[in-house]
Design an enzyme around this catalytic site. Structure first.
Site, PDB file in Angstrom:
ATOM      1  N   HIS A 108       0.869  -1.353   0.052  1.00 42.98           N
ATOM      2  CA  HIS A 108      -0.085   0.223   0.142  1.00 42.98           C
ATOM      3  C   HIS A 108       0.352   1.216  -0.304  1.00 42.98           C
ATOM      4  CE1 HIS A 108       0.887   1.272   4.222  1.00 42.98           C
ATOM      5  NE2 HIS A 108       0.895  -0.615   4.149  1.00 42.98           N
ATOM      6  N   ASP A 403       3.666  -4.439   3.732  1.00 41.13           N
ATOM      7  CA  ASP A 403       4.912  -4.810   3.768  1.00 41.13           C
ATOM      8  C   ASP A 403       5.305  -6.403   4.590  1.00 41.13           C
ATOM      9  OD1 ASP A 403       4.672  -3.991   6.286  1.00 41.13           O
ATOM     10  OD2 ASP A 403       6.034  -3.062   6.955  1.00 41.13           O
TER      11      ASP A 403
END
Length: 520
Positions: A108, A403
């Site tokens: 994102h 992540d």
């Protein structure tokens, strides 16, 4: 029914554990290596942090350097501010090769902090979208309008209730910012330009040919939609189904793996031991807590690095609080740099110990196995003389993730020297097919008077990270001679890696054996 309920319980419990794990990895393992410096940070006159832009383009692998990495420069690279032109190597191949499919995983874009530092003001950031605010993008207005038609699309599970645009004038915790939207509009547009000459998707693409999946967080859903709009501008909502991945590992129905969880617990203990043994870090936390009038444990629990990164990325002065003598006490860039330095040290130690790599192999096998299976299906669908089914196979897949999804993916592929996923990072898997050759005639790629050694219809894979071709850094293609007459990596290398070879790291031959083997 009992078996189904048991599976759902495992997913929910596993999801809660991964949420806790996510926070640990997110704030303690950010950027592992030394890049070419593109941005030169400086302390601004108002106490904030400024940046002077250089000309070097971003790199995903470090360049040998005799000096210690600059923690502040590393942090600016992590911000990934969309203020420069990037060159992307997606879509590059030898002449006349056919691109069969593309699978993309994105992290994102830029988001508001997940944590609040007690006694300080929250960063003042507007999370509504406006073309009058920077950074902006030529597609931003049309993107906003198009998202208003999203009710025509198909949404799996609870995704229909997730907002398609960030919409709070005072950002909520973890909300995607306008910067994050612009990052992915740029990413999508970049890949649109890279692939348009390959006719990857026909203008009348079918619902079966495009697969979009995301976790349930608004920041991943919105990032995925921004990327998709940049890639397929004004796409037909009625053709699109957005699928929900319950786990940040995108493991589908194969999430249960006790051995993976044990490796992660051991990795977290390693992180903790290294952190508490760092006297400079502990002293810095104590100084920061004293400035804010907090207990050290309160400050540490607030994960201040998350909020401070937001201040840095958005050019906002670090937090200050009033003191008893009428002045202010402020957190400093030097304190931030100490925390960042420890993160870099942790990355070095993590690679040395190797526990994270074992975790990553088991964490990402389900995703990599799905990736391999999709490539095989697309390849079969493109075999010469075969009747294509209506709509064809999935030729474009977009997975919008975090992540803590992308970091283990890089490690599992053997890309442990790659920089930790910045905001709006992307990993791309391309499937290529060599061209048919007239008998007795050389292929275009061959040298003068020399026939190419590639066989007709042979399949190849490319892996790219943030626009750079990293195929020959992967475990499965590191030994391939890229300077030979065939400069691409055979797909069979990747398939062997996913189906068997990757498990050698955990002394097993299959996912089942690795996950359920008794320790000892």
């Amino acid at each position: 029914m009992l078996a189904r309920n048991r599976f759902l319980l495992l997913v929910v419990v596993g999801g809660a554990a991964l949420a806790i794990i996510s926070l640990s990895l997110q704030f303690w393992n950010l950027i592992p290596t030394t890049p070419i410096l593109e941005e030169q940070p400086f302390q601004a006159a108002d106490g904030g942090v400024g940046v002077a832009l250089g000309k070097s383009r971003k790199r995903v692998f470090p360049v040998p350097h005799t000096q210690e990495p600059n923690p502040i420069s590393e942090a600016y690279s992590y911000c990934n501010t969309p203020n420069r032109t990037e060159q992307a190597w997606e879509g590059h191949s030898p002449a006349d090769y056919k691109l069969l499919s593309v699978q993309v995983m994105i992290r994102h874009g830029d988001r508001y902090p997940l944590y609040y530092i007690p006694k300080t003001k929250r960063p003042a950031i507007d999370c509504t979208l406006s073309i009058s605010r920077t950074p902006s993008h030529p597609l931003l207005n049309s993107f906003i309008r198009h998202m208003g038609q999203g009710g025509r699309g198909h949404w799996e599970s609870t995704l229909a209730s997730v907002p398609r645009l960030p919409n709070h004038s005072a950002c909520e915790m973890g909300e995607l910012t306008q910067t994050g939207v612009v990052q992915h509009l740029r990413n999508g547009q970049l890949l649109h330009q890279a692939y348009k000459r390959h006719n990857l998707l026909p203008s009348d693409w079918s619902p079966r040919q495009v697969w979009v999946e995301t976790t349930g967080k608004s920041r991943t859903l919105q990032s995925g939609l921004a990327f998709l709009y940049g890639f397929l501008q004004d796409f037909d909502w009625t053709k699109l189904t957005t699928r929900h991945q319950w786990s940040t590992l995108f493991c589908g129905s194969a999430c249960d793996c006790p051995t993976r969880n044990r490796y992660l617990e051991e990795e977290q203990r390693r992180q903790y031991r290294l952190r508490v043994s760092d006297t400079e870090l502990e002293r810095t936390y104590a100084d920061m807590a004293r400035t804010l009038g907090l207990l050290t444990r309160q400050l540490r629990a607030a994960n201040p690095i998350d909020s401070l990164l937001c201040h840095l990325c958005h050019g906002i002065s670090f937090p200050c609080v009033p003191t008893g003598d009428g002045t202010s006490g402020c957190l400093t860039v030097a304190q931030f740099a100490v925390i960042r330095r420890q993160q870099l040290d942790d990355e070095v130690d993590r690679r040395r110990v190797g526990l994270y790599r074992k975790y990553a192999i088991l964490a990402m096998y389900p995703y990599l196995n799905r990736t391999a299976a999709k490539m095989e299906r697309v390849a079969k669908d493109n075999e010469a003389g075969r009747q294509h089914r209506a709509g064809g196979e999935e030729v474009f897949t977009l997975s919008s993730a975090h992540d803590v999804t992308m970091a283990p993916l890089l490690s599992a592929l053997g890309l442990e020297e790659a920089r930790f996923p910045r905001f709006a990072a992307r990993v791309v898997f391309e499937l290529w097919k060599s061209p048919p050759a007239m008998q007795g005639q050389p292929k275009k790629r061959a040298g003068k008077g020399e026939k190419s050694k590639a066989k007709d219809g042979e399949l190849f894979i490319r892996v790219l990270y943030n626009g750079e071709d990293v195929t020959f850094h992967t475990t499965f293609c590191r030994s391939h001679d890229r300077h030979a007459s065939q400069p691409l990596c055979p797909l069979k290398n990747f398939l062997s890696f996913v189906r068997r070879d990757m498990f050698s790291v955990v002394n097993a031959t299959s996912y089942q054996e690795a996950c359920y083997r008794r320790p000892g």
